[in-house]
Design a protein around this motif. Structure first.
Motif, PDB file in Angstrom:
ATOM      1  N   GLU A 131      12.794  -5.108  -2.474  1.00  0.00           N
ATOM      2  CA  GLU A 131      12.245  -5.841  -1.255  1.00  0.00           C
ATOM      3  C   GLU A 131      11.874  -7.380  -1.891  1.00  0.00           C
ATOM      4  O   GLU A 131      12.095  -7.825  -3.068  1.00  0.00           O
ATOM      5  CB  GLU A 131      11.212  -5.162  -0.558  1.00  0.00           C
ATOM      6  CG  GLU A 131      10.005  -5.034  -1.366  1.00  0.00           C
ATOM      7  CD  GLU A 131       8.801  -4.167  -0.605  1.00  0.00           C
ATOM      8  OE1 GLU A 131       9.228  -3.485   0.382  1.00  0.00           O
ATOM      9  OE2 GLU A 131       7.770  -4.423  -1.045  1.00  0.00           O
ATOM     10  N   GLU A 132      11.354  -7.970  -0.828  1.00  0.00           N
ATOM     11  CA  GLU A 132      11.026  -9.527  -1.190  1.00  0.00           C
ATOM     12  C   GLU A 132       9.527  -9.477  -1.214  1.00  0.00           C
ATOM     13  O   GLU A 132       8.915  -8.972  -0.452  1.00  0.00           O
ATOM     14  CB  GLU A 132      11.808 -10.439  -0.539  1.00  0.00           C
ATOM     15  CG  GLU A 132      11.548 -10.405   0.766  1.00  0.00           C
ATOM     16  CD  GLU A 132      12.259 -11.544   1.736  1.00  0.00           C
ATOM     17  OE1 GLU A 132      12.616 -12.431   1.077  1.00  0.00           O
ATOM     18  OE2 GLU A 132      12.460 -11.327   2.944  1.00  0.00           O
ATOM     19  N   ASP A 133       8.823 -10.452  -2.147  1.00  0.00           N
ATOM     20  CA  ASP A 133       7.357 -10.645  -2.113  1.00  0.00           C
ATOM     21  C   ASP A 133       6.984 -11.776  -0.971  1.00  0.00           C
ATOM     22  O   ASP A 133       7.902 -12.399  -0.358  1.00  0.00           O
ATOM     23  CB  ASP A 133       7.018 -11.139  -3.399  1.00  0.00           C
ATOM     24  CG  ASP A 133       5.544 -10.861  -3.855  1.00  0.00           C
ATOM     25  OD1 ASP A 133       4.970 -10.358  -2.529  1.00  0.00           O
ATOM     26  OD2 ASP A 133       5.084 -10.828  -4.755  1.00  0.00           O
ATOM     27  N   ALA A 134       5.715 -11.834  -0.356  1.00  0.00           N
ATOM     28  CA  ALA A 134       5.437 -12.806   0.629  1.00  0.00           C
ATOM     29  C   ALA A 134       4.955 -13.769  -0.131  1.00  0.00           C
ATOM     30  O   ALA A 134       4.615 -13.873  -1.559  1.00  0.00           O
ATOM     31  CB  ALA A 134       4.483 -12.138   1.320  1.00  0.00           C
ATOM     32  N   GLY A 135       4.576 -15.085   0.659  1.00  0.00           N
ATOM     33  CA  GLY A 135       4.040 -15.944  -0.069  1.00  0.00           C
ATOM     34  C   GLY A 135       2.654 -15.798  -0.524  1.00  0.00           C
ATOM     35  O   GLY A 135       2.126 -14.634   0.139  1.00  0.00           O
ATOM     36  N   LYS A 136       1.668 -16.856  -0.715  1.00  0.00           N
ATOM     37  CA  LYS A 136       0.290 -16.667  -1.127  1.00  0.00           C
ATOM     38  C   LYS A 136      -0.572 -17.488  -0.364  1.00  0.00           C
ATOM     39  O   LYS A 136      -0.371 -18.734  -0.070  1.00  0.00           O
ATOM     40  CB  LYS A 136       0.275 -16.818  -2.837  1.00  0.00           C
ATOM     41  CG  LYS A 136      -1.035 -16.868  -3.180  1.00  0.00           C
ATOM     42  CD  LYS A 136      -1.292 -17.083  -4.635  1.00  0.00           C
ATOM     43  CE  LYS A 136      -2.756 -17.098  -5.235  1.00  0.00           C
ATOM     44  NZ  LYS A 136      -3.353 -15.900  -5.104  1.00  0.00           N
ATOM     45  N   LEU A 137      -1.547 -16.853   0.081  1.00  0.00           N
ATOM     46  CA  LEU A 137      -2.689 -17.660   1.040  1.00  0.00           C
ATOM     47  C   LEU A 137      -3.786 -17.671   0.295  1.00  0.00           C
ATOM     48  O   LEU A 137      -4.194 -16.895  -0.427  1.00  0.00           O
ATOM     49  CB  LEU A 137      -2.921 -16.828   2.493  1.00  0.00           C
ATOM     50  CG  LEU A 137      -1.758 -16.762   3.384  1.00  0.00           C
ATOM     51  CD1 LEU A 137      -2.186 -15.568   4.434  1.00  0.00           C
ATOM     52  CD2 LEU A 137      -1.257 -18.177   3.974  1.00  0.00           C
ATOM     53  N   THR A 138      -4.427 -18.736   0.451  1.00  0.00           N
ATOM     54  CA  THR A 138      -5.497 -19.275  -0.293  1.00  0.00           C
ATOM     55  C   THR A 138      -6.528 -19.792   0.677  1.00  0.00           C
ATOM     56  O   THR A 138      -6.197 -20.625   1.449  1.00  0.00           O
ATOM     57  CB  THR A 138      -5.447 -20.359  -1.245  1.00  0.00           C
ATOM     58  OG1 THR A 138      -4.358 -20.224  -2.268  1.00  0.00           O
ATOM     59  CG2 THR A 138      -6.630 -20.804  -2.042  1.00  0.00           C
ATOM     60  N   HIS A 139      -7.749 -19.137   0.937  1.00  0.00           N
ATOM     61  CA  HIS A 139      -8.575 -19.035   1.949  1.00  0.00           C
ATOM     62  C   HIS A 139      -9.636 -20.131   1.544  1.00  0.00           C
ATOM     63  O   HIS A 139     -10.235 -19.786   0.653  1.00  0.00           O
ATOM     64  CB  HIS A 139      -9.099 -17.851   2.400  1.00  0.00           C
ATOM     65  CG  HIS A 139      -8.008 -16.790   2.886  1.00  0.00           C
ATOM     66  ND1 HIS A 139      -7.062 -17.017   3.868  1.00  0.00           N
ATOM     67  CD2 HIS A 139      -7.670 -15.582   2.428  1.00  0.00           C
ATOM     68  CE1 HIS A 139      -6.463 -16.008   4.082  1.00  0.00           C
ATOM     69  NE2 HIS A 139      -6.702 -15.191   3.005  1.00  0.00           N
ATOM     70  N   MET A 140      -9.857 -21.080   2.148  1.00  0.00           N
ATOM     71  CA  MET A 140     -10.869 -22.205   1.771  1.00  0.00           C
ATOM     72  C   MET A 140     -12.131 -22.204   2.695  1.00  0.00           C
ATOM     73  O   MET A 140     -11.926 -22.137   4.033  1.00  0.00           O
ATOM     74  CB  MET A 140     -10.010 -23.533   1.907  1.00  0.00           C
ATOM     75  CG  MET A 140      -8.988 -23.756   1.355  1.00  0.00           C
ATOM     76  SD  MET A 140      -8.708 -23.282  -0.407  1.00  0.00           S
ATOM     77  CE  MET A 140      -9.544 -24.935  -0.971  1.00  0.00           C
TER      78      MET A 140
END
Length: 504
Positions: free
Chosen positions: A140-149
């Protein structure tokens, strides 16, 4: 809300009444040059949103193309896990909305994985072997990365806004899914840690992943449920998501067993849900209700043709497999000359590869073990982290040993230098220079310190003159103190004997 310690049942007490049932989904990021379905570079740590293409971003009209190397890596993983390799398999769309998935679906595999029906024998700390059945390993493919501020915890709850980096979106993944694991009993947390460690070792030795858990190259979703002893029906499971260290996997499984027991003993039901692991408190908190496959509305990916394997291709890949982990461990133990206990400690600490790389970089097996199992392990324990999470490189150990061998520093100073390396102050050579830590072997400076020590300790001098040369050790303390621990002990002994007219 996070569970409090008062809400838990003691681990041993929980196991008097319940049997734990486990299951693991380990996600392995593949170290291909490009992404799973596009030509975007697969590189960690680059400037956010620079390693992207229209395919990664899910723009209208784009068409994916399967990365052949990623398929080969997936087959290698399957073979290493004793799996059968599918003659034909396809991709499917797993539909869900989340900001880190710009297509609003993940391209995965559903009912026809590339590898299936495997097994892996896991050796626990005392040598007991536990077989884990592998249900499937799929691409499968990975998701992007979220950075919560703006929040206090770094999670979405309480954050003011979130930033998204699509560099990771589309990175090739292989997800390894176990069958239900029963019978681990009190060793369930230990088995969890050992299993993930074994997967990490395999994919690293295959050369298909960097396998750095701190970077998220290997992540584990740990499923836990409890069933009453003697029952024939499984309990409701929870899934602790994206646990990215061996110690955390072990602690998360233990915590969930204690939490489940407390909930069940209260008469309340277990909620089938995902949970988040918090390393700082070593607790889990509720995530979201756990979705079943139907909730994702899987359907075949219309833009990709099936992957077809041949017996010749699979056998060619099989010929590239490295030696099995158990055989490799036997060979390394013999090559390094470690005792059974010494080598077991190395394996259990997860530093086999680190020691191997340190030896290859230029030290002896004894020196490598001394550092990794000694001072580095001590620093990791004090910091409450895994040994490898300290970030010490094999080249650092080689450099420290070289400085000791050339008598520029001694063992005591070397240990101090290592602490400064871990603190990020530079290389050992840079730190020795910046902090003026080099061994003092100037005879005039040492002579003055020795004279002062001998004057202050005439009884010791008399013993040495009387033939008790071991008494020189008593003079060493004041000399070391005067030189901030940087005196060359061998040269100090030589000068003491010279001053007293004694041949050493």
């Amino acid at each position: 809300m996070a569970a409090h310690i008062d809400d838990l049942v003691d681990f041993d007490v929980a196991l008097e009444k319940y049997d734990p049932v486990l299951g693991f989904e380990v996600h392995v990021e593949l170290s291909t040059k490009t992404k799973m379905f596009s030509s975007a570079p697969n590189v960690f740590g680059d400037t956010p949103n620079t390693n992207v293409t229209p395919v990664c971003l899910g723009l209208p009209g784009v068409l994916p193309v399967v990365n052949k190397t990623a398929v080969e890596y997936a087959i290698l993983i399957g073979l290493a896990l004793n799996c059968k390799i599918a003659e034909r398999c396809g991709f499917a769309r797993k539909n869900y909305f989340y900001p880190d998935t710009p297509k609003n679906f993940q391209t995965s595999q559903y009912d026809d994985p590339i590898a299936y029906d495997g097994w892996l024998d896991i050796e626990l700390e005392d040598g007991e072997v536990f077989r884990v059945e592998i249900e499937r390993a799929h691409m499968e493919e990975d998701a992007g990365k979220l950075t919560h501020m703006g929040g206090a915890t770094g999670r979405i709850q309480g954050a003011d806004y979130s930033l998204v980096d699509y560099n990771r979106s589309g990175v090739p993944l292989v997800e390894i899914v176990t069958r239900t694991i029963e019978g681990a009993g009190k060793r369930a947390p230990e088995l969890a840690k050992a299993y993930v460690a074994a997967i990490r070792e395999i994919v690293k030795n295959l050369g298909v992943s960097d396998a750095k858990m701190e970077r998220g190259n290997v992540r584990c979703d740990a499923n836990v449920s409890l069933m009453l002893k003697g029952a024939d029906k499984f309990g409701t499971r929870t899934e602790t998501k994206n646990v990215n260290s061996l110690r955390a996997v072990e602690h998360a499984v233990r915590f969930e067993i204690e939490r489940h027991a407390a909930v069940l003993n209260s008469g309340a039901p277990i909620v089938q849900e995902t949970r988040h692991w918090h390393e700082d408190t070593r607790t889990t908190t509720s995530g979201r209700p756990k979705s079943d496959a139907d909730d994702y509305r899987y359907f075949p990916e219309p833009d990709l043709v099936p992957v077809v394997t041949t017996a010749e291709w699979v056998e060619e890949l099989r010929s590239r497999l490295p030696e099995p982990p158990a055989d490799r461990r036997k060979r390394l133990k013999a090559d390094w000359g470690y005792s059974d206990a010494e080598f077991r400690d190395v394996v259990n600490a997860g530093v086999t590869e680190a020691i191997e790389e340190t030896i290859a970089a230029g030290t002896t097996a004894a020196v490598a073990r001394k550092w990794w199992m000694g001072e580095i392990a001590r620093l990791a324990k004090n910091a409450d982290v895994e040994i490898l999470d300290l970030g010490v490189e094999p080249a650092t150990i080689v450099e420290l040993n070289s400085l000791i061998s050339s008598k520029k520093i001694n063992d005591k100073i070397a240990r101090q230098v290592l602490e400064f390396v871990v603190a990020g102050e530079g290389t050992p050579t840079e730190i020795v220079a910046a902090r003026s830590l080099a061994v003092v072997n100037d005879d005039s400076a040492l002579g003055a310190a020795i004279d002062a020590a001998m004057e202050a300790m005439p009884d010791v001098v008399a013993k040495v003159k009387g033939g008790k040369l071991q008494a020189i050790g008593a003079l060493m303390g004041p000399v070391m103190k005067a030189t901030r621990g940087q005196a060359d002990a061998g040269r100090v002994r030589e000068l003491v004997l010279q001053k007293l007219g004694i041949e050493g």
